[in-house]
Design a protein around this motif. Structure first.
Motif, PDB file in Angstrom:
ATOM      1  N   VAL A  88      41.744  42.754  38.742  1.00  0.00           N
ATOM      2  CA  VAL A  88      42.138  42.751  40.157  1.00  0.00           C
ATOM      3  C   VAL A  88      43.039  43.949  40.442  1.00  0.00           C
ATOM      4  CG1 VAL A  88      43.375  41.481  41.950  1.00  0.00           C
ATOM      5  CG2 VAL A  88      41.869  40.253  40.364  1.00  0.00           C
ATOM      6  N   THR A  89      43.926  44.260  39.502  1.00  0.00           N
ATOM      7  CA  THR A  89      44.802  45.426  39.660  1.00  0.00           C
ATOM      8  C   THR A  89      43.981  46.698  39.849  1.00  0.00           C
ATOM      9  OG1 THR A  89      46.560  44.427  38.349  1.00  0.00           O
ATOM     10  CG2 THR A  89      46.555  46.833  38.516  1.00  0.00           C
ATOM     11  N   ALA A  90      42.915  46.857  39.063  1.00  0.00           N
ATOM     12  CA  ALA A  90      42.065  48.044  39.187  1.00  0.00           C
ATOM     13  C   ALA A  90      41.497  48.163  40.595  1.00  0.00           C
ATOM     14  CB  ALA A  90      40.936  47.996  38.159  1.00  0.00           C
ATOM     15  N   GLY A  91      41.066  47.038  41.165  1.00  0.00           N
ATOM     16  CA  GLY A  91      40.530  47.062  42.520  1.00  0.00           C
ATOM     17  C   GLY A  91      41.578  47.445  43.555  1.00  0.00           C
ATOM     18  N   LEU A  92      42.781  46.898  43.391  1.00  0.00           N
ATOM     19  CA  LEU A  92      43.858  47.210  44.336  1.00  0.00           C
ATOM     20  C   LEU A  92      44.285  48.672  44.229  1.00  0.00           C
ATOM     21  CD1 LEU A  92      46.049  44.003  43.838  1.00  0.00           C
ATOM     22  CD2 LEU A  92      44.606  44.543  45.819  1.00  0.00           C
ATOM     23  N   ILE A  93      44.411  49.172  43.005  1.00  0.00           N
ATOM     24  CA  ILE A  93      44.816  50.570  42.810  1.00  0.00           C
ATOM     25  C   ILE A  93      43.749  51.521  43.355  1.00  0.00           C
ATOM     26  CG2 ILE A  93      45.323  52.336  41.076  1.00  0.00           C
ATOM     27  CD1 ILE A  93      47.576  50.357  41.428  1.00  0.00           C
ATOM     28  N   THR A 106      36.013  40.955  44.745  1.00  0.00           N
ATOM     29  CA  THR A 106      34.983  40.617  43.753  1.00  0.00           C
ATOM     30  C   THR A 106      35.618  40.358  42.395  1.00  0.00           C
ATOM     31  OG1 THR A 106      33.338  41.948  44.924  1.00  0.00           O
ATOM     32  CG2 THR A 106      32.881  41.421  42.615  1.00  0.00           C
ATOM     33  N   ALA A 107      36.584  41.197  42.023  1.00  0.00           N
ATOM     34  CA  ALA A 107      37.257  41.022  40.739  1.00  0.00           C
ATOM     35  C   ALA A 107      37.909  39.652  40.647  1.00  0.00           C
ATOM     36  CB  ALA A 107      38.286  42.123  40.535  1.00  0.00           C
ATOM     37  N   LEU A 108      38.493  39.183  41.755  1.00  0.00           N
ATOM     38  CA  LEU A 108      39.141  37.880  41.760  1.00  0.00           C
ATOM     39  C   LEU A 108      38.150  36.765  41.451  1.00  0.00           C
ATOM     40  CD1 LEU A 108      41.717  36.251  42.288  1.00  0.00           C
ATOM     41  CD2 LEU A 108      41.059  36.149  44.699  1.00  0.00           C
ATOM     42  N   ARG A 109      36.928  36.903  41.928  1.00  0.00           N
ATOM     43  CA  ARG A 109      35.909  35.893  41.648  1.00  0.00           C
ATOM     44  C   ARG A 109      35.594  35.803  40.155  1.00  0.00           C
ATOM     45  NH1 ARG A 109      31.859  38.201  46.293  1.00  0.00           N
ATOM     46  NH2 ARG A 109      32.951  37.369  48.125  1.00  0.00           N
ATOM     47  N   PHE A 110      35.794  36.896  39.461  1.00  0.00           N
ATOM     48  CA  PHE A 110      35.534  36.903  38.022  1.00  0.00           C
ATOM     49  C   PHE A 110      36.789  36.565  37.209  1.00  0.00           C
ATOM     50  CE2 PHE A 110      31.918  39.161  39.626  1.00  0.00           C
ATOM     51  CZ  PHE A 110      30.891  38.805  38.757  1.00  0.00           C
ATOM     52  N   ARG A 111      37.895  36.332  37.896  1.00  0.00           N
ATOM     53  CA  ARG A 111      39.136  35.974  37.210  1.00  0.00           C
ATOM     54  C   ARG A 111      39.517  34.517  37.436  1.00  0.00           C
ATOM     55  NH1 ARG A 111      41.600  36.508  33.896  1.00  0.00           N
ATOM     56  NH2 ARG A 111      43.719  36.842  34.589  1.00  0.00           N
ATOM     57  N   ASP A 112      39.482  34.068  38.682  1.00  0.00           N
ATOM     58  CA  ASP A 112      39.933  32.723  39.031  1.00  0.00           C
ATOM     59  C   ASP A 112      38.842  31.706  38.684  1.00  0.00           C
ATOM     60  OD1 ASP A 112      40.286  30.305  40.809  1.00  0.00           O
ATOM     61  OD2 ASP A 112      42.104  31.412  41.355  1.00  0.00           O
ATOM     62  N   LYS A 113      39.108  30.857  37.716  1.00  0.00           N
ATOM     63  CA  LYS A 113      38.068  29.952  37.213  1.00  0.00           C
ATOM     64  C   LYS A 113      37.685  28.880  38.236  1.00  0.00           C
ATOM     65  CE  LYS A 113      39.759  30.824  32.549  1.00  0.00           C
ATOM     66  NZ  LYS A 113      38.860  31.966  32.338  1.00  0.00           N
ATOM     67  N   LYS A 117      33.738  28.877  39.703  1.00  0.00           N
ATOM     68  CA  LYS A 117      32.846  27.720  39.585  1.00  0.00           C
ATOM     69  C   LYS A 117      32.446  27.166  40.948  1.00  0.00           C
ATOM     70  CE  LYS A 117      33.705  26.075  34.929  1.00  0.00           C
ATOM     71  NZ  LYS A 117      34.379  27.266  34.395  1.00  0.00           N
ATOM     72  N   ALA A 118      33.353  27.254  41.917  1.00  0.00           N
ATOM     73  CA  ALA A 118      33.026  26.778  43.266  1.00  0.00           C
ATOM     74  C   ALA A 118      31.888  27.603  43.861  1.00  0.00           C
ATOM     75  CB  ALA A 118      34.260  26.836  44.152  1.00  0.00           C
ATOM     76  N   LEU A 119      31.941  28.916  43.692  1.00  0.00           N
ATOM     77  CA  LEU A 119      30.894  29.789  44.231  1.00  0.00           C
ATOM     78  C   LEU A 119      29.564  29.567  43.514  1.00  0.00           C
ATOM     79  CD1 LEU A 119      32.954  33.080  44.621  1.00  0.00           C
ATOM     80  CD2 LEU A 119      31.853  31.811  46.489  1.00  0.00           C
ATOM     81  N   GLY A 287      32.976  37.207  33.041  1.00  0.00           N
ATOM     82  CA  GLY A 287      33.931  38.284  33.265  1.00  0.00           C
ATOM     83  C   GLY A 287      33.207  39.544  33.681  1.00  0.00           C
ATOM     84  N   ALA A 288      33.807  40.321  34.571  1.00  0.00           N
ATOM     85  CA  ALA A 288      33.223  41.595  35.009  1.00  0.00           C
ATOM     86  C   ALA A 288      33.763  42.709  34.124  1.00  0.00           C
ATOM     87  CB  ALA A 288      33.549  41.849  36.477  1.00  0.00           C
ATOM     88  N   ARG A 289      33.469  42.603  32.853  1.00  0.00           N
ATOM     89  CA  ARG A 289      33.978  43.519  31.832  1.00  0.00           C
ATOM     90  C   ARG A 289      33.126  43.357  30.580  1.00  0.00           C
ATOM     91  NH1 ARG A 289      35.634  39.928  28.282  1.00  0.00           N
ATOM     92  NH2 ARG A 289      36.614  37.997  28.984  1.00  0.00           N
ATOM     93  N   ARG A 290      33.360  44.237  29.605  1.00  0.00           N
ATOM     94  CA  ARG A 290      32.714  44.062  28.311  1.00  0.00           C
ATOM     95  C   ARG A 290      33.280  42.838  27.613  1.00  0.00           C
ATOM     96  NH1 ARG A 290      33.690  46.923  24.354  1.00  0.00           N
ATOM     97  NH2 ARG A 290      35.550  48.008  25.048  1.00  0.00           N
TER      98      ARG A 290
END
Length: 441
Positions: A88-93, A106-113, A117-119, A287-290
């Motif tokens: 999320v920090t990367a997106g904000l910066i 979008t990053a938040l969707r891949f962080r907040d569990k 799951k709701a989406l 996760g939106a990462r490796r």
């Protein structure tokens, strides 16, 4: 400093394979490296500009470092991170700098569990029922579990840290008291339905909304099982030719979840749960990462795909040119654990790579490391190996033999211990050592 004619990226964390891709592709980078990463001493900085901060996931720390270094006005092309906690920090910066990145929403969707799951559930994909626990130190309002067994975990955690299965409300309250007594900094948790079965892994690349590549893997034991039973993790890549049915079953879940979460550019690491009895396949997390551990190495060995490079190119808006080649046989990776005490000596990576079937190895702890015993999360290990084999049974055997070989060569001193106990340990470990004279016994 960076060449104005070359692309310039801001890396939050020194992800080894992304840094190597920068060097290989002629891309300049400014690396923001946090205290924990610096203390670990594993980062291989192939770029000249490294900004050291307390926390690479803190927007304030990142911006402060850029301003102190006189780089805040530089034109960056992208902000990139493999750090789960810095997404999320990367997106904000990036929004602040006016450059590319996975946007913060979008990053938040891949962080907040909970949100994730709701989406996914709203999109009609099978996943666990979940509720938010606003403060894990006080669960007095919880009077029932979402299922017979439930999983308690931080709402934005990683590596199964502070994750546990509870079988009753009483167990939940007991765990809450334990976390409160320990003063855990994480307070917002989720309580979700426990879904058992095999734990599958999906890793891939998305560009301009199109999934260019994805592959499946599987854990030898589910992460929670490994954590609860104290057994080291191991995993393997699933061959698309010999186990095509798994890909056919997973594809609608993987692609559907990515659409629901809105990932258009980048790499992803997804976990799924498959019940071999009922055939149920449920979404776990994404996760939106490796992926961590040796996911990068597994995918590269099995398919010839470099996820680190792909992540960098996607961040810059360049479509990765992939040349996927499926390596026959079984490719997998395993953790090699340490033992409680003070590490005095251990085999090298070269020693491990000389073992049958071991294609790659990495030793991750230095001499002098103190092991307390037990595991706080699934990311704890002394070393990792990547192995190839003709069958899953052979792969299991290679891992078992490597763990035994590794353990037999660990030299670990007891801790805590009195000098008398250490002298006794030293005599037993090195019988030839002379610790006494005619006066002292």
């Amino acid at each position: 400093m960076a060449n104005d004619n070359r692309p310039l990226v801001l890396l939050l964390g020194s992800a080894r394979y992304t840094v190597e891709a920068c060097v290989r592709l002629g891309i300049d980078a400014v690396i923001v490296s946090g205290a924990r990463e610096n203390d670990a001493g594993l980062a291989a900085h192939g770029q000249p500009t490294v900004l050291r901060v307390d926390d690479q996931a803190s927007p304030e720390a990142v911006l402060g470092a850029l301003h102190r270094a006189g780089l805040a006005q530089r034109t960056f092309d992208a902000v990139v991170t493999s750090d789960e906690f810095a997404l999320v920090t990367a997106g904000l910066i990036a929004e602040h700098l006016g450059c590319r990145a996975i946007d913060a929403r979008t990053a938040l969707r891949f962080r907040d569990k909970y949100l994730q799951k709701a989406l996914v559930a709203e999109a009609g994909i099978d996943t666990a029922r979940v509720r938010v626990i606003e403060d894990v130190h006080d669960v007095s309002a919880v009077t029932e579990l979402p299922s017979t067994s439930a999983v308690l975990k931080p709402v934005a955690g990683a590596s199964t840290r502070l994750t546990a299965v509870v079988d009753s409300v009483a167990e939940l309250h007991e765990l809450s008291h334990r976390y409160r007594a320990a003063g855990t900094s994480e307070r917002t948790f989720v309580l979700e339905e426990f879904i058992g079965g095999e734990e599958w892994i999906a890793d891939g690349i998305v560009f301009d909304g199109e999934v260019l590549f994805w592959s499946l893997g599987a854990y030898g034991d589910p992460c929670l099982t490994a954590l609860d039973e104290g057994v080291p993790l191991w995993m393997r890549r699933i061959d698309p030719d010999t186990e095509q049915w798994r890909y056919e079953k997973a594809e609608p879940v993987v692609l559907g979840a990515l659409r629901a979460l809105g990932l258009t550019h980048g790499v992803f690491h997804m976990e799924l749960f498959h019940d071999p009895v009922t055939g149920r396949l449920a979404f776990g997390e994404c996760g939106a990462r490796r992926g961590g551990a040796f996911i990068q190495e597994e995918v590269q060995a099995k398919f010839g795909v470099d996820l680190g490079e792909a992540m960098l190119l996607c961040a810059l808006g360049r479509r990765p040119e992939l040349n996927v080649k499926v390596r026959p046989g079984i490719v997998g990776a395993a953790y090699l654990p340490g033992r409680p005490g003070v590490l005095i000596d251990l085999p090298s990576a070269a020693d491990l790579m000389a073992l049958p079937g071991v294609a790659y190895a990495r030793v991750e702890v230095p001499v002098g490391t103190v092991w307390s015993g037990g595991a706080a999360g699934t990311d704890q290990r002394a070393a990792q190996i990547l192995a190839v084999a003709g069958s899953e049974a052979e792969l299991r055997q290679r891992f078992a033999e490597a763990r035994q070989w590794f353990d037999e060569r660990l030299i670990v001193a007891p801790h805590p211990a009195t000098p008398r106990e250490l002298r006794s340990w030293q005599r037993n470990t090195w019988p030839q050592s002379d610790l006494g004279d005619r006066l002292w016994l």
